[in-house]
Design a protein around this motif. Structure first.
Motif, PDB file in Angstrom:
ATOM      1  N   LEU A 204       0.865  -1.177   0.000  1.00 38.08           N
ATOM      2  CA  LEU A 204       0.000   0.000   0.000  1.00 38.08           C
ATOM      3  C   LEU A 204       0.899   1.224   0.000  1.00 38.08           C
ATOM      4  O   LEU A 204       1.580   1.506   0.982  1.00 38.08           O
ATOM      5  CB  LEU A 204      -0.908   0.001   1.232  1.00 38.08           C
ATOM      6  CG  LEU A 204      -1.932   1.148   1.320  1.00 38.08           C
ATOM      7  CD1 LEU A 204      -2.937   1.047   0.168  1.00 38.08           C
ATOM      8  CD2 LEU A 204      -2.655   1.098   2.664  1.00 38.08           C
ATOM      9  N   LEU A 205       0.922   1.950  -1.126  1.00 36.32           N
ATOM     10  CA  LEU A 205       1.763   3.130  -1.275  1.00 36.32           C
ATOM     11  C   LEU A 205       0.987   4.378  -0.871  1.00 36.32           C
ATOM     12  O   LEU A 205      -0.152   4.580  -1.295  1.00 36.32           O
ATOM     13  CB  LEU A 205       2.233   3.270  -2.723  1.00 36.32           C
ATOM     14  CG  LEU A 205       2.974   4.565  -3.080  1.00 36.32           C
ATOM     15  CD1 LEU A 205       4.317   4.636  -2.373  1.00 36.32           C
ATOM     16  CD2 LEU A 205       3.147   4.689  -4.588  1.00 36.32           C
ATOM     17  N   GLY A 206       1.630   5.214  -0.052  1.00 36.35           N
ATOM     18  CA  GLY A 206       1.063   6.502   0.284  1.00 36.35           C
ATOM     19  C   GLY A 206       1.887   7.621  -0.313  1.00 36.35           C
ATOM     20  O   GLY A 206       3.115   7.626  -0.209  1.00 36.35           O
ATOM     21  N   ILE A 207       1.228   8.571  -0.984  1.00 41.02           N
ATOM     22  CA  ILE A 207       1.888   9.752  -1.548  1.00 41.02           C
ATOM     23  C   ILE A 207       1.181  10.980  -0.980  1.00 41.02           C
ATOM     24  O   ILE A 207      -0.036  11.127  -1.141  1.00 41.02           O
ATOM     25  CB  ILE A 207       1.834   9.775  -3.087  1.00 41.02           C
ATOM     26  CG1 ILE A 207       2.455   8.513  -3.670  1.00 41.02           C
ATOM     27  CG2 ILE A 207       2.534  11.018  -3.629  1.00 41.02           C
ATOM     28  CD1 ILE A 207       2.381   8.428  -5.179  1.00 41.02           C
ATOM     29  N   GLY A 208       1.933  11.822  -0.289  1.00 43.90           N
ATOM     30  CA  GLY A 208       1.318  12.965   0.357  1.00 43.90           C
ATOM     31  C   GLY A 208       2.082  14.252   0.134  1.00 43.90           C
ATOM     32  O   GLY A 208       3.179  14.266  -0.448  1.00 43.90           O
ATOM     33  N   LEU A 209       1.510  15.338   0.631  1.00 46.57           N
ATOM     34  CA  LEU A 209       2.093  16.664   0.445  1.00 46.57           C
ATOM     35  C   LEU A 209       2.924  17.116   1.640  1.00 46.57           C
ATOM     36  O   LEU A 209       3.515  18.199   1.585  1.00 46.57           O
ATOM     37  CB  LEU A 209       0.981  17.691   0.192  1.00 46.57           C
ATOM     38  CG  LEU A 209       0.201  17.525  -1.113  1.00 46.57           C
ATOM     39  CD1 LEU A 209      -0.895  18.581  -1.203  1.00 46.57           C
ATOM     40  CD2 LEU A 209       1.130  17.615  -2.307  1.00 46.57           C
ATOM     41  N   ALA A 210       2.981  16.323   2.700  1.00 43.17           N
ATOM     42  CA  ALA A 210       3.714  16.767   3.886  1.00 43.17           C
ATOM     43  C   ALA A 210       4.334  15.565   4.591  1.00 43.17           C
ATOM     44  O   ALA A 210       3.813  14.446   4.539  1.00 43.17           O
ATOM     45  CB  ALA A 210       2.799  17.530   4.845  1.00 43.17           C
ATOM     46  N   ARG A 211       5.455  15.817   5.264  1.00 44.33           N
ATOM     47  CA  ARG A 211       6.104  14.821   6.113  1.00 44.33           C
ATOM     48  C   ARG A 211       6.129  15.364   7.527  1.00 44.33           C
ATOM     49  O   ARG A 211       6.092  16.573   7.772  1.00 44.33           O
ATOM     50  CB  ARG A 211       7.525  14.512   5.652  1.00 44.33           C
ATOM     51  CG  ARG A 211       8.405  15.712   5.465  1.00 44.33           C
ATOM     52  CD  ARG A 211       9.869  15.355   5.397  1.00 44.33           C
ATOM     53  NE  ARG A 211      10.434  15.097   6.725  1.00 44.33           N
ATOM     54  CZ  ARG A 211      11.729  14.876   6.949  1.00 44.33           C
ATOM     55  NH1 ARG A 211      12.576  14.866   5.942  1.00 44.33           N
ATOM     56  NH2 ARG A 211      12.164  14.645   8.156  1.00 44.33           N
ATOM     57  N   LEU A 212       6.201  14.447   8.481  1.00 43.54           N
ATOM     58  CA  LEU A 212       6.268  14.828   9.885  1.00 43.54           C
ATOM     59  C   LEU A 212       7.654  15.383  10.206  1.00 43.54           C
ATOM     60  O   LEU A 212       8.660  14.918   9.657  1.00 43.54           O
ATOM     61  CB  LEU A 212       5.964  13.623  10.771  1.00 43.54           C
ATOM     62  CG  LEU A 212       4.575  12.981  10.605  1.00 43.54           C
ATOM     63  CD1 LEU A 212       4.508  11.674  11.384  1.00 43.54           C
ATOM     64  CD2 LEU A 212       3.479  13.931  11.057  1.00 43.54           C
ATOM     65  N   SER A 213       7.710  16.359  11.092  1.00 42.59           N
ATOM     66  CA  SER A 213       9.009  16.883  11.518  1.00 42.59           C
ATOM     67  C   SER A 213       9.746  15.886  12.392  1.00 42.59           C
ATOM     68  O   SER A 213      10.969  15.829  12.393  1.00 42.59           O
ATOM     69  CB  SER A 213       8.830  18.208  12.259  1.00 42.59           C
ATOM     70  OG  SER A 213       7.987  18.031  13.396  1.00 42.59           O
ATOM     71  N   GLN A 214       9.018  15.074  13.134  1.00 43.29           N
ATOM     72  CA  GLN A 214       9.572  13.991  13.928  1.00 43.29           C
ATOM     73  C   GLN A 214       8.784  12.726  13.647  1.00 43.29           C
ATOM     74  O   GLN A 214       7.545  12.765  13.584  1.00 43.29           O
ATOM     75  CB  GLN A 214       9.534  14.314  15.427  1.00 43.29           C
ATOM     76  CG  GLN A 214      10.422  15.473  15.842  1.00 43.29           C
ATOM     77  CD  GLN A 214      11.893  15.151  15.658  1.00 43.29           C
ATOM     78  OE1 GLN A 214      12.323  14.010  15.824  1.00 43.29           O
ATOM     79  NE2 GLN A 214      12.690  16.162  15.310  1.00 43.29           N
TER      80      GLN A 214
END
Length: 482
Positions: free
Chosen positions: A397-407
């Protein structure tokens, strides 16, 4: 935005090596003399320290948790060809740095305390005046709960073999191990709960009585062996719970082969002829053991020209695996195994001679992007299961998003989550066939100039064992639309 942008034609992928190579710009050493992997800042990521002969004597690379290794400044050091070990000498649970160097008048050791935030303070007052070590073992040798040092040394490089005993953060030196040795390794080879020592040349075993009194037991616990300069690695290669010993032939023109000495459980070793295939190049550097193919046993990774991997059949018999690594023609390197990208598998750090260093990334349970996305063009994201050695179809299951977590967030039992699920993202299922071990997902990027510069972040859940629903998170990767 994402749901309307991407489409999914799914085609077969050609089988490729298990590892693929990158060469970070900061890996610009000329002639490395050694390297150590350690999580000195306790953030859960493998950091790297490289010592050199030409250029900076020491370069420390700090890992951001996703495999990006950036140079971490160190105090100015006026030395050459140092040997480094990370030791928690003050009991604060981070890794401080012990440095030793040869061929210099006066005391040839230094100690630096890690103070957080990438900073270091000189703590050399905790060391005695002494000649340096040319190889180092870090362990609680006397069983008092803190870390001591055992080192080898040789008169050719003004070294002095011995022990540094840690007492409340202050070290005292005592000679040991016959005074002159080339290489050293430590392990509890006799199963009595303390750390024993092996040194070369010649190969000698030193049994620890638990109070740091070491007795040479080579005559009764080693088979007859010729004397040659060998690198040492202890590991349980046959799965019986004790520590066996691998000898990597440094010189080659004296004894052009490596050796496996199997432990009988009480610290007596027997050579298994032919257990290790000949090195395909000129010599063996930095032998190390790690489970490369994740089948539950330890495989052999050898530096040299070229670096190579031999797979363990589970009983300690190794077979050269010529197709697991990418082509490494005319590459001479030491190899350090480490989980650089914190995805649970073994990557390989190549400390190369005369050329930029490399990271060999393990494609097992991985996401890669062959080229960045560009407006108006098709864009491929590759999902990897077990390239070249998997059995059974993997779900993903691939996820593509616009943001990553800072931690990152640790999500048991799946691993470490970096993708920000609180922002807009797309989820795309797929299947990975065992023949190729990979599947490419092809998406259409619209011809919209307004999305140039938008960064896409990708992370996937990939089935670890076919058909049982055991899934793990891959490392996060990012790509910016061009």
């Amino acid at each position: 935005m994402l749901v309307g942008v991407f489409s999914l034609p799914c085609t077969a992928a050609a089988q490729v090596p298990q590892f693929f190579s990158t060469s970070p710009a900061v890996f610009n050493w000329i002639y490395p003399t050694g390297g150590v992997v350690a999580d000195f800042d306790r953030d859960g990521s493998s950091d790297l320290c490289v010592s050199g002969w030409i250029g900076p004597p020491l370069t420390l690379f700090r890992n951001d948790g996703l495999g990006d290794l950036a140079v971490n400044p160190l105090p100015a050091l006026n030395l050459s060809q140092p040997t480094v070990a990370f030791v928690d000498f003050d009991g604060d649970r981070d890794r401080d740095m012990f440095v030793s160097w040869p061929n210099s008048a006066g005391s040839n050791v230094a100690l630096f305390r890690y103070v957080g935030g990438g900073g270091w303070l000189d703590a050399s007052a905790s060391l005695p005046l002494m000649q340096g070590f040319t190889g180092i073992v870090v362990a609680d040798l006397d069983g008092d709960g803190d870390e001591d040092l055992a080192g080898c040394g040789h008169s050719i490089v003004s070294g002095a073999a011995g022990i540094l005993t840690n007492t409340n953060g202050v070290f005292t030196y005592s000679s040991a191990f016959g005074g002159q040795q080339f290489t050293i390794a430590g392990a509890d080879f006799d199963g009595d709960g303390d750390v024993d020592i092996a040194t070369t040349t010649p190969l000698q075993l030193w049994r620890n009585d638990g109070g740091m009194v070491f007795t040479n037991v080579s005559s009764t616990q080693l088979p007859p062996l010729p004397a040659y300069w060998a690198h040492l690695a202890f590991a349980d290669v046959d799965g019986d719970g004790d520590r066996d010993l691998v000898l990597g032939d440094q010189v080659n023109y004296v004894n052009p082969f490596d050796r496996l000495l199997v432990n009988n459980g009480s610290g007596t070793f027997v050579e298994i002829p032919g257990a290790i295939p000949p090195h395909p190049g000129v010599h063996t550097l930095s032998p190390a053991l790690a489970d490369v193919d994740e089948d539950g046993d330890l495989d052999l990774i050898r530096g040299g020209n070229p670096p190579n991997v031999s797979l363990n059949d589970g009983t300690g018999l190794f077979t050269l695996a010529i197709n697991r690594l990418p082509p490494l023609t005319n590459v001479s390197a030491m190899v350090l195994p480490a989980d650089v990208d914190r995805d649970g598998d073994v990557d390989l750090l190549l400390l190369t001679f005369g050329q930029p260093g490399q990271i060999l990334w393990n494609r097992h349970r991985h996401v890669t992007v062959p080229a960045p996305p560009a407006i108006g063009q098709s864009w491929t994201v590759e999902l990897w299961g077990q390239p070249g050695y998997g059995v059974g179809t993997r779900t993903v299951l691939l996820g593509i998003g616009l943001a990553r977590l800072s931690q990152p967030v640790v999500v048991p039992p799946f691993g470490t989550l970096w993708l920000d699920l609180g922002m807009l993202f797309l989820l795309q299922p797929a299947l990975i066939a065992p023949a190729a071990g990979a599947v490419p997902l092809v998406f259409a990027i619209p011809p919209a100039p307004s999305i140039v510069g938008v960064t896409l972040h990708m992370q996937a859940l990939i089935e670890e064992t076919a058909g049982v629903g055991d899934v793990r998170l891959t490392p996060l990767i990012s790509a910016t639309i061009q």
